[in-house]
Design a protein around this motif. Sequence first.
Motif, mmCIF file in Angstrom:
data_model
loop_
_atom_site.group_PDB
_atom_site.id
_atom_site.type_symbol
_atom_site.label_atom_id
_atom_site.label_comp_id
_atom_site.label_asym_id
_atom_site.label_seq_id
_atom_site.Cartn_x
_atom_site.Cartn_y
_atom_site.Cartn_z
ATOM 1 N N LYS A 60 -4.468 -12.207 0.140
ATOM 2 C CA LYS A 60 -5.363 -11.618 1.143
ATOM 3 C C LYS A 60 -6.320 -12.661 1.672
ATOM 4 O O LYS A 60 -6.529 -12.782 2.889
ATOM 5 N N GLN A 94 0.867 -1.163 0.000
ATOM 6 C CA GLN A 94 0.000 0.000 0.000
ATOM 7 C C GLN A 94 0.898 1.205 0.000
ATOM 8 O O GLN A 94 1.824 1.272 0.781
ATOM 9 N N LEU A 107 -4.787 -7.430 7.881
ATOM 10 C CA LEU A 107 -5.327 -6.484 6.920
ATOM 11 C C LEU A 107 -4.408 -5.283 6.885
ATOM 12 O O LEU A 107 -3.690 -5.029 7.833
ATOM 13 N N SER A 156 -13.259 -10.011 -1.419
ATOM 14 C CA SER A 156 -12.129 -10.268 -2.291
ATOM 15 C C SER A 156 -12.436 -11.357 -3.309
ATOM 16 O O SER A 156 -11.576 -11.747 -4.086
ATOM 17 N N HIS A 211 -14.370 -8.959 4.555
ATOM 18 C CA HIS A 211 -13.229 -8.806 3.657
ATOM 19 C C HIS A 211 -13.031 -10.027 2.783
ATOM 20 O O HIS A 211 -12.629 -9.912 1.626
ATOM 21 N N ALA A 248 -11.269 1.247 4.517
ATOM 22 C CA ALA A 248 -12.045 1.426 3.282
ATOM 23 C C ALA A 248 -13.533 1.313 3.540
ATOM 24 O O ALA A 248 -14.337 2.021 2.953
ATOM 25 N N GLU A 293 -7.293 -1.165 3.722
ATOM 26 C CA GLU A 293 -8.441 -2.061 3.649
ATOM 27 C C GLU A 293 -9.338 -1.882 4.860
ATOM 28 O O GLU A 293 -10.564 -1.887 4.761
#
Lengths: 589, 295
Positions: A537, A120, A155, A526, A522, A162, A159
């Motif tokens: 992830k 990131q 995480l 994904s 999450h 978000a 994320e």
Amino acid sequence: MADKQQQVVVKRARHKSSVKDPGTPGVLKMTKDRFTFMANDPSSPVKLNVEFRTIKGHKFTKDGTKQALLNLTQDQGGNYIFEFENFPDRNVCKDFVASAIALSGEAGRTVPEKSAVPIQDEQLSAAEMERRIKLLQEDSDLQKLHKQFVIGGILSEAEFWATRKKLLEQNYSRRPKQRVALKNDMWSTKPLADGQSNRVTFNLTPEIILQIFAEKPAVRQAYLNFVPNKMTEKEFWTKYSRAEYLHSTKNVIAAAAEAAEDEELAVFLKQDDMLVNEARKKIRQVDPTLDMEADEGDDYMHLPIQDHGLPRNDNKDVLDSQYEPYRRSFSQHLNQHAAVVLQGRVIDVELGDTRSVAEALARTKHAELAKDASDVYLDKERLERISRMTEIEDLQAPRDPAVAPLSIKDPRDYFDSQQANAFSTLGDTVSGAKQLKCSVSTREAYCSLKECISEIKFQGLTEPTINSEVAFKVLNGLAQNISSNKYHLGRNPNESILDSLPKITREELLLHWSSIQELLKHFWSSYPITTKYLLTKATKLKDAMSQIYPKLQEIKESVQSDLRHQVSLLVQPMLQSSVFMDQAFCCRL
Amino acid sequence: MSPPVPSKILTDDVSLLMVLIDSNPHFWSSIKPHFSFSKFLSHVLAFLNSILLLNQLNQVVVIATGINSCGYVFDSSSGSVSQRAESLLPKLEEFAENDESLSERDDDSGNGVGSSLLSGSLSMALCYIQRVFRSGPLHPQPRIICLHGSPDGPGQYVAIMNSIFSAQRSMVPIDSCVIGIQHSAFLQQASYITGGVYLKPQQLDGLFQYLATVFATDLHSRNFLQLPKPVGVDFRASCFCHKNTIDMGFICSVCLSIFCKHQKKCSTCGMLPNVCRSIFGQAQTRDPSASQQRK
């Protein structure tokens, strides 16, 4: 070894001057505005005490590399390298450093030192960081989740936040800071009198002065007029205190005598005309539809003091009317004081300067007067109110019935009812066997129904309606049911199983519940897994979930035996979800 | 149908009771060995008379739930004098005749017991209550009690949920007394959501005692009485396509309709496939995982 994450972080670390340097072991302690490093060896020269203001950035090695390094850079080029024992420690410090740097006004750029794939690359503004930190500080559940997932590396920050954009964007208006209200005790006029000399001492603090000005507009006006033209402040207050003293002695004649001599003193001794005007105005503003007969007799400022319209027989000496203005009524004083206290602080001026306080109060009063005079809207509102009060019911249109507002329930409420699903699956298999079989044709069925009805019509109700033994059994059964429910589910019918568990267990269960929700969210977001990033992830999420499984088992075991069954029912859907996640992951291909 | 209640000062415990009686002939004939409709009626009539005796201003309205129709069979406030509950019997007979005439040709249905039109009678009860609300500022506190035994008809799921939500919004509790063999998921949900009492009596020949102890309590007294509370509620829904009760299904992300199988197009809101292309497209690949959210 970290205390509350946002206040202080204390970790063992080694301070290195370069990456190759083995470094000196010691303890790194970080607070919001500085960090200090003390070496274990007291003779070592390495002692650091650096403010975060001077730190411009921080770099760190990726998780999983050989060394867990954190490099704090200054803009002059100096840097501090710390090596930690393990990555979670380092990550805690890293996050803390990031927030500390942001707080000291700089944006923290995070650059991985050995960049393989940039995971990131967020450019976080200081405001954003601050909002996040504040949100974490306010909501401890969120903070726990954050700690578990982001610090634990499952995480990433982006994320995590978000899905919480809405929380961040909320304009939490600054809650007004609590202010101290006016004191409720009336300034007692009992001065300090030392028995030896004839001196009487009054103590006037700025608070008291504010209150005097608020309660007695005549005194305030006098202050503005007299000081500093006619007398100094000290003289003013001396005169005022003298007037108070005279009042306290209740010697009206003496008061009148002194007033005759000293005209300034007279101001303090007489009735307060400004108050009278205010009172009259207030009476006029009273809603005329109130069933109160407000007339001249209610002008309480000018009533004879001893009665308020009530005749009294006891012989109070009737003084000459010339002494009337010098009387004071305690009840008037009390009412005025109460009104001022309830109104609260209307001005925001520093209390030190008496004149400015007086002026500020005068200004607010003027503003109020002006507003009332010119307020057409107020009149309209009053007319509307009058028409509402005097409405004639028959001529009104029917009003819609009251409705309950939409209730968005806390999802935790459904936490307990999940166990019912377990019951129902049991219940179905038991009672499902006894399916009702109707082997009669429709016509026959209706016939028998109608027969039953006519049977009652002709025979009447059975006498007695119910057998006494049966009734007794029913009552017993109901009572037992209710008391066993109370025992199992708690005294309060709204109380749930959760409340009967010890606090720690409850907190843990709820935390696991919310973390499982987060993980599931999450995980499903994904899907479909198209890129490698998503795959990693999803793997990480699945592993995290499988770690929760044994913890849940532990909780189940640790609970008291009588609650164990209910707890296992509560925990069951959580376990199921982890199993499902595994399955889903396995059959993704 | 009846003049509105005159607006006097009403005390807290005045209630308007809407009683929904299950008149499903199949159900009653199947339960005949254990409990007959006549015994049931005698318990219920005694109960209704006692309600009317509790307070002069109490009102009782009875709605019969058949398999083809529903109808009002008793209204205590009609007529100048408050009537006794027995006067519902001729009307009930009439209703049964009417219901029979509405049913299709005599089909020897040896296949299980159908469901009665609970959604219809709930709606009728709620409409009556709304009329009472608009009759003036003072009126008795309404509540609905369902004496139900027929199995749940998953086809009525949507209609029943709608009536439950409107009852919740009008703050009308729905009590349920289930006289059938199995629990009723719909009524459990109804009582849970609206704050009513759900009870499945263990002994049906003591039905009057259950009714008088639990269901005769008015809303004001319920604040300080302990009433039986069910251990859990069955929150399962039925799918919109086949009306089966399901635990896991697919949900349209736009209108939240529930389906048991993956759908190309949502039948409720008609979401066109090209909008959800990325999701529906996946169904053609080997990936069998849930494309819409899983419940």
